[in-house]
Design a protein around this motif. Structure first.
Motif, PDB file in Angstrom:
ATOM      1  N   PRO A 136       7.458 -12.926   2.342  1.00  0.00           N
ATOM      2  CA  PRO A 136       7.291 -11.459   2.306  1.00  0.00           C
ATOM      3  C   PRO A 136       7.402 -10.886   0.894  1.00  0.00           C
ATOM      4  N   ALA A 137       8.335 -11.380   0.104  1.00  0.00           N
ATOM      5  CA  ALA A 137       8.490 -10.874  -1.262  1.00  0.00           C
ATOM      6  C   ALA A 137       7.284 -11.248  -2.119  1.00  0.00           C
ATOM      7  N   ALA A 138       6.825 -12.481  -1.985  1.00  0.00           N
ATOM      8  CA  ALA A 138       5.663 -12.927  -2.761  1.00  0.00           C
ATOM      9  C   ALA A 138       4.403 -12.173  -2.333  1.00  0.00           C
ATOM     10  N   GLY A 139       4.230 -11.971  -1.042  1.00  0.00           N
ATOM     11  CA  GLY A 139       3.077 -11.220  -0.555  1.00  0.00           C
ATOM     12  C   GLY A 139       3.068  -9.793  -1.067  1.00  0.00           C
ATOM     13  N   GLY A 140       4.221  -9.159  -1.076  1.00  0.00           N
ATOM     14  CA  GLY A 140       4.322  -7.798  -1.594  1.00  0.00           C
ATOM     15  C   GLY A 140       3.988  -7.724  -3.069  1.00  0.00           C
ATOM     16  N   ALA A 141       4.481  -8.686  -3.830  1.00  0.00           N
ATOM     17  CA  ALA A 141       4.224  -8.699  -5.272  1.00  0.00           C
ATOM     18  C   ALA A 141       2.747  -8.924  -5.574  1.00  0.00           C
ATOM     19  N   VAL A 142       2.128  -9.845  -4.847  1.00  0.00           N
ATOM     20  CA  VAL A 142       0.712 -10.156  -5.091  1.00  0.00           C
ATOM     21  C   VAL A 142      -0.171  -8.960  -4.749  1.00  0.00           C
ATOM     22  N   GLU A 168       0.657  -5.800  -4.534  1.00  0.00           N
ATOM     23  CA  GLU A 168       0.928  -4.707  -5.460  1.00  0.00           C
ATOM     24  C   GLU A 168       0.210  -4.926  -6.792  1.00  0.00           C
ATOM     25  N   ARG A 169       0.220  -6.148  -7.278  1.00  0.00           N
ATOM     26  CA  ARG A 169      -0.446  -6.454  -8.545  1.00  0.00           C
ATOM     27  C   ARG A 169      -1.965  -6.278  -8.423  1.00  0.00           C
ATOM     28  N   VAL A 170      -2.532  -6.687  -7.305  1.00  0.00           N
ATOM     29  CA  VAL A 170      -3.975  -6.527  -7.085  1.00  0.00           C
ATOM     30  C   VAL A 170      -4.340  -5.045  -7.070  1.00  0.00           C
ATOM     31  N   PHE A 171      -3.552  -4.228  -6.394  1.00  0.00           N
ATOM     32  CA  PHE A 171      -3.825  -2.794  -6.348  1.00  0.00           C
ATOM     33  C   PHE A 171      -3.701  -2.159  -7.730  1.00  0.00           C
ATOM     34  N   GLN A 172      -2.736  -2.619  -8.531  1.00  0.00           N
ATOM     35  CA  GLN A 172      -2.581  -2.080  -9.881  1.00  0.00           C
ATOM     36  C   GLN A 172      -3.764  -2.441 -10.762  1.00  0.00           C
ATOM     37  N   LEU A 204       3.246   1.867  -0.915  1.00  0.00           N
ATOM     38  CA  LEU A 204       2.377   1.416   0.170  1.00  0.00           C
ATOM     39  C   LEU A 204       1.774   0.028  -0.069  1.00  0.00           C
ATOM     40  N   PRO A 205       1.226  -0.284  -1.257  1.00  0.00           N
ATOM     41  CA  PRO A 205       0.689  -1.630  -1.449  1.00  0.00           C
ATOM     42  C   PRO A 205       1.751  -2.720  -1.292  1.00  0.00           C
ATOM     43  N   TYR A 206       2.959  -2.466  -1.775  1.00  0.00           N
ATOM     44  CA  TYR A 206       4.025  -3.454  -1.641  1.00  0.00           C
ATOM     45  C   TYR A 206       4.396  -3.645  -0.170  1.00  0.00           C
ATOM     46  N   LEU A 207       4.473  -2.552   0.580  1.00  0.00           N
ATOM     47  CA  LEU A 207       4.813  -2.650   1.996  1.00  0.00           C
ATOM     48  C   LEU A 207       3.735  -3.393   2.782  1.00  0.00           C
ATOM     49  N   VAL A 208       2.481  -3.152   2.448  1.00  0.00           N
ATOM     50  CA  VAL A 208       1.379  -3.850   3.123  1.00  0.00           C
ATOM     51  C   VAL A 208       1.468  -5.353   2.835  1.00  0.00           C
TER      52      VAL A 208
END
Length: 56
Positions: free
Chosen positions: A40-46, A48-52, A5-9
């Protein structure tokens, strides 16, 4: 599926930014393609990292 979910957001947020920038700058061709490939790939990675980091 919940773990993605965080990556998709982030991917959706990156896609919206790419659409906005493409429309504002009237990009065409290779620059537009790069924008839609990278944001989109960079946004997903960022996101996801923030949520982790928040969950640790």
């Amino acid at each position: 599926m919940k773990g993605y979910l965080p990556y998709l957001v982030g991917t959706l947020a990156g896609l919206l930014v790419a659409l906005t920038l493409s429309g504002l700058l009237t990009l065409q061709g290779i620059p537009q393609l790069m924008l839609f490939a990278l944001l989109p790939a960079a946004g997903g990675a960022v996101v996801e990292r923030v949520f982790q980091r928040k969950s640790d």
